[in-house]
Motif scaffolding. Structure first.
Motif, mmCIF file in Angstrom:
data_model
loop_
_atom_site.group_PDB
_atom_site.id
_atom_site.type_symbol
_atom_site.label_atom_id
_atom_site.label_comp_id
_atom_site.label_asym_id
_atom_site.label_seq_id
_atom_site.Cartn_x
_atom_site.Cartn_y
_atom_site.Cartn_z
ATOM 1 N N VAL A 165 -8.471 5.587 15.007
ATOM 2 C CA VAL A 165 -7.416 6.436 14.443
ATOM 3 C C VAL A 165 -8.017 7.420 13.436
ATOM 4 O O VAL A 165 -7.845 8.630 13.551
ATOM 5 C CB VAL A 165 -6.320 5.582 13.783
ATOM 6 N N PHE A 166 -8.696 6.907 12.435
ATOM 7 C CA PHE A 166 -9.433 7.699 11.455
ATOM 8 C C PHE A 166 -8.586 8.821 10.837
ATOM 9 O O PHE A 166 -8.916 9.993 10.900
ATOM 10 C CB PHE A 166 -10.688 8.303 12.090
ATOM 11 N N THR A 167 -7.462 8.450 10.284
ATOM 12 C CA THR A 167 -6.684 9.364 9.448
ATOM 13 C C THR A 167 -5.972 8.497 8.427
ATOM 14 O O THR A 167 -5.063 7.736 8.757
ATOM 15 C CB THR A 167 -5.704 10.220 10.271
ATOM 16 N N GLY A 168 -6.450 8.569 7.202
ATOM 17 C CA GLY A 168 -6.073 7.601 6.179
ATOM 18 C C GLY A 168 -4.592 7.416 5.974
ATOM 19 O O GLY A 168 -4.092 6.292 5.920
ATOM 20 N N ALA A 169 -3.832 8.509 5.850
ATOM 21 C CA ALA A 169 -2.401 8.393 5.576
ATOM 22 C C ALA A 169 -1.690 7.633 6.693
ATOM 23 O O ALA A 169 -0.844 6.775 6.429
ATOM 24 C CB ALA A 169 -1.793 9.779 5.405
ATOM 25 N N SER A 170 -2.022 7.931 7.940
ATOM 26 C CA SER A 170 -1.382 7.251 9.065
ATOM 27 C C SER A 170 -1.766 5.776 9.102
ATOM 28 O O SER A 170 -0.931 4.926 9.427
ATOM 29 C CB SER A 170 -1.784 7.926 10.386
ATOM 30 N N GLN A 171 -3.014 5.477 8.766
ATOM 31 C CA GLN A 171 -3.442 4.080 8.758
ATOM 32 C C GLN A 171 -2.706 3.284 7.684
ATOM 33 O O GLN A 171 -2.238 2.172 7.914
ATOM 34 C CB GLN A 171 -4.952 4.005 8.532
ATOM 35 N N PHE A 172 -2.595 3.856 6.485
ATOM 36 C CA PHE A 172 -1.876 3.181 5.406
ATOM 37 C C PHE A 172 -0.396 3.002 5.759
ATOM 38 O O PHE A 172 0.204 1.969 5.457
ATOM 39 C CB PHE A 172 -2.011 3.967 4.104
ATOM 40 N N ALA A 173 0.197 4.016 6.393
ATOM 41 C CA ALA A 173 1.608 3.916 6.774
ATOM 42 C C ALA A 173 1.819 2.814 7.804
ATOM 43 O O ALA A 173 2.809 2.070 7.743
ATOM 44 C CB ALA A 173 2.092 5.254 7.331
ATOM 45 N N LEU A 174 0.909 2.703 8.742
ATOM 46 C CA LEU A 174 1.040 1.696 9.788
ATOM 47 C C LEU A 174 0.954 0.288 9.218
ATOM 48 O O LEU A 174 1.847 -0.551 9.452
ATOM 49 C CB LEU A 174 -0.046 1.909 10.837
ATOM 50 N N VAL A 175 -0.096 0.011 8.449
ATOM 51 C CA VAL A 175 -0.261 -1.352 7.931
ATOM 52 C C VAL A 175 0.783 -1.657 6.861
ATOM 53 O O VAL A 175 1.189 -2.805 6.687
ATOM 54 C CB VAL A 175 -1.683 -1.560 7.387
ATOM 55 N N GLY A 176 1.234 -0.633 6.149
ATOM 56 C CA GLY A 176 2.285 -0.855 5.152
ATOM 57 C C GLY A 176 3.587 -1.272 5.792
ATOM 58 O O GLY A 176 4.283 -2.176 5.302
ATOM 59 N N ALA A 177 3.946 -0.625 6.898
ATOM 60 C CA ALA A 177 5.176 -0.991 7.606
ATOM 61 C C ALA A 177 5.058 -2.378 8.220
ATOM 62 O O ALA A 177 6.017 -3.163 8.199
ATOM 63 C CB ALA A 177 5.481 0.044 8.683
ATOM 64 N N LEU A 178 3.891 -2.711 8.759
ATOM 65 C CA LEU A 178 3.690 -4.042 9.331
ATOM 66 C C LEU A 178 3.745 -5.116 8.254
ATOM 67 O O LEU A 178 4.282 -6.203 8.466
ATOM 68 C CB LEU A 178 2.354 -4.101 10.069
ATOM 69 N N VAL B 148 -18.035 11.379 0.295
ATOM 70 C CA VAL B 148 -18.282 10.149 -0.470
ATOM 71 C C VAL B 148 -17.043 9.752 -1.268
ATOM 72 O O VAL B 148 -16.643 8.578 -1.291
ATOM 73 C CB VAL B 148 -19.500 10.325 -1.397
ATOM 74 N N ALA B 149 -16.424 10.722 -1.928
ATOM 75 C CA ALA B 149 -15.266 10.419 -2.775
ATOM 76 C C ALA B 149 -14.123 9.815 -1.968
ATOM 77 O O ALA B 149 -13.506 8.826 -2.378
ATOM 78 C CB ALA B 149 -14.802 11.682 -3.497
ATOM 79 N N VAL B 150 -13.835 10.399 -0.815
ATOM 80 C CA VAL B 150 -12.722 9.910 -0.004
ATOM 81 C C VAL B 150 -13.140 8.706 0.829
ATOM 82 O O VAL B 150 -12.338 7.804 1.074
ATOM 83 C CB VAL B 150 -12.179 11.041 0.903
ATOM 84 N N GLY B 151 -14.399 8.682 1.256
ATOM 85 C CA GLY B 151 -14.864 7.573 2.082
ATOM 86 C C GLY B 151 -14.777 6.232 1.394
ATOM 87 O O GLY B 151 -14.530 5.199 2.031
ATOM 88 N N LEU B 152 -14.946 6.216 0.072
ATOM 89 C CA LEU B 152 -14.837 4.963 -0.663
ATOM 90 C C LEU B 152 -13.424 4.382 -0.618
ATOM 91 O O LEU B 152 -13.237 3.191 -0.859
ATOM 92 C CB LEU B 152 -15.258 5.186 -2.124
ATOM 93 N N SER B 153 -12.430 5.223 -0.303
ATOM 94 C CA SER B 153 -11.051 4.738 -0.208
ATOM 95 C C SER B 153 -10.854 3.812 0.982
ATOM 96 O O SER B 153 -9.825 3.126 1.059
ATOM 97 C CB SER B 153 -10.085 5.921 -0.107
ATOM 98 N N GLY B 154 -11.797 3.816 1.918
ATOM 99 C CA GLY B 154 -11.683 2.898 3.046
ATOM 100 C C GLY B 154 -11.652 1.446 2.610
ATOM 101 O O GLY B 154 -11.096 0.595 3.307
ATOM 102 N N PHE B 155 -12.253 1.144 1.471
ATOM 103 C CA PHE B 155 -12.214 -0.223 0.950
ATOM 104 C C PHE B 155 -10.762 -0.646 0.690
ATOM 105 O O PHE B 155 -10.363 -1.770 1.006
ATOM 106 C CB PHE B 155 -13.026 -0.316 -0.335
ATOM 107 N N ALA B 156 -9.965 0.260 0.111
ATOM 108 C CA ALA B 156 -8.561 -0.045 -0.150
ATOM 109 C C ALA B 156 -7.803 -0.274 1.151
ATOM 110 O O ALA B 156 -6.939 -1.160 1.238
ATOM 111 C CB ALA B 156 -7.913 1.082 -0.947
ATOM 112 N N PHE B 157 -8.143 0.505 2.185
ATOM 113 C CA PHE B 157 -7.464 0.291 3.461
ATOM 114 C C PHE B 157 -7.831 -1.058 4.058
ATOM 115 O O PHE B 157 -6.971 -1.756 4.603
ATOM 116 C CB PHE B 157 -7.808 1.398 4.455
ATOM 117 N N GLY B 158 -9.110 -1.418 3.989
ATOM 118 C CA GLY B 158 -9.510 -2.710 4.527
ATOM 119 C C GLY B 158 -8.792 -3.857 3.846
ATOM 120 O O GLY B 158 -8.339 -4.809 4.505
ATOM 121 N N VAL B 159 -8.655 -3.773 2.525
ATOM 122 C CA VAL B 159 -7.938 -4.808 1.783
ATOM 123 C C VAL B 159 -6.466 -4.841 2.177
ATOM 124 O O VAL B 159 -5.885 -5.900 2.420
ATOM 125 C CB VAL B 159 -8.083 -4.564 0.267
ATOM 126 N N THR B 160 -5.845 -3.657 2.249
ATOM 127 C CA THR B 160 -4.422 -3.577 2.590
ATOM 128 C C THR B 160 -4.161 -4.084 3.995
ATOM 129 O O THR B 160 -3.184 -4.799 4.253
ATOM 130 C CB THR B 160 -3.931 -2.128 2.465
#
Length: 272
Positions: A81-94, A51-63
């Motif tokens: 993909v389902f690995t938060g750090a890699s997802q954030f890195a990908l959309v951040g670079a884009l 639950v604690a980490v799953g709520l962080s998906g909201f931040a990824f959706g916004v980003t």
């Protein structure tokens, strides 16, 4: 004069004998009901992490929405993909205007660590071959942490399954909500929501830096990334920052050899 010795109390009588049965019952309770509540404690801890980490998906959706990805693309990343750090890195670079191939390469290198988790979990969980491809989708930091903290294979499987299921469902749900919310808000940069992704990533990373070597690696990676950010295309500084790990390990290994050297020297001379 001969004194009659009182009869020794039996196993279930007397001051000492009366304590035998409660002690046996206590030992039996400890065996049948392990400390921490057994399976209930495992499920509780696993749900807490999920639950604690799953709520962080909201931040990824916004980003992701702020980076220009569509709703379908954003949800596909969390589903596949389902690995938060890699997802954030990908959309951040884009979002920074990086080349998609470079962004994908940075995300790939961050996700390689999951392969090492899989090697360790395969010997711990011992899942049937038919289940392994499905379980591989859930091999991430959080599920590995919960599974490795258990005392046996059965509870490790339970912790892995509960953490993976709760985190996967909640992460994808909050990703959808975050992407829809970002679309409704419009420009995420005007709201400052583009900083949510890096902030969440740092919050997840900080508790993992427990040793001096880990902290030095993270610090050097930050310095390398910031130093090359103005001169290299978007996404490439992440790849350069990955060099921090071998550099720190090289320096650490040399220091360890120097420390061992003086200790071995006198012993060798004394032996001669």
């Amino acid at each position: 004069m001969i004194q009659k010795t009182p009869d020794a109390p039996g196993p279930a009588t007397g001051a000492a004998g009366g304590a035998v049965q409660p002690v046996q019952e206590q030992v039996t309770e400890q065996v049948t009901d392990p400390p921490g509540g057994g399976d209930r404690a495992v499920v509780r801890d696993a749900l807490g992490v999920g639950v604690a980490v799953g709520l962080s998906g909201f931040a990824f959706g916004v980003t992701s929405a702020g980076a220009g990805l569509s709703l379908a693309q954003t949800c596909a990343l969390s589903l596949l993909v389902f690995t938060g750090a890699s997802q954030f890195a990908l959309v951040g670079a884009l979002a920074a205007g990086g080349n998609p191939l470079t962004a994908a390469a940075g995300a790939f290198f961050l996700g390689v660590r999951n392969a090492f988790y899989g090697l360790r979990l395969s010997t711990l969980l011992r899942l049937p071959r038919a289940v392994r491809p499905l379980a591989a989708q859930w091999v991430i930091d959080e599920t590995s942490l919960v599974a490795l903290a258990q005392r046996d294979t059965r509870t490790a499987r339970l912790g892995f399954a509960v953490t993976g299921a709760s985190l996967y469902l909640l992460w994808n749900l909050t990703t959808l909500l975050g992407a829809l919310g970002a679309a409704a808000l419009g420009d995420t940069g005007a709201w400052g929501l583009d900083a949510a992704g890096p902030a969440v990533f740092l919050a997840l990373l900080a508790p993992m830096l427990r040793t001096a070597v880990e902290r030095a690696t993270a610090g050097l990676a930050v310095l390398l990334g910031l130093a090359f950010l103005p001169v290299l295309p978007a996404g490439v500084p992440v790849l350069v920052a990955a060099l921090a790990a071998p550099l720190v390990l090289l320096v650490h290994g040399r220091r360890e050899k120097r420390r061992e050297g003086p200790d071995e020297g006198p012993g060798e001379e004394g032996a001669r």
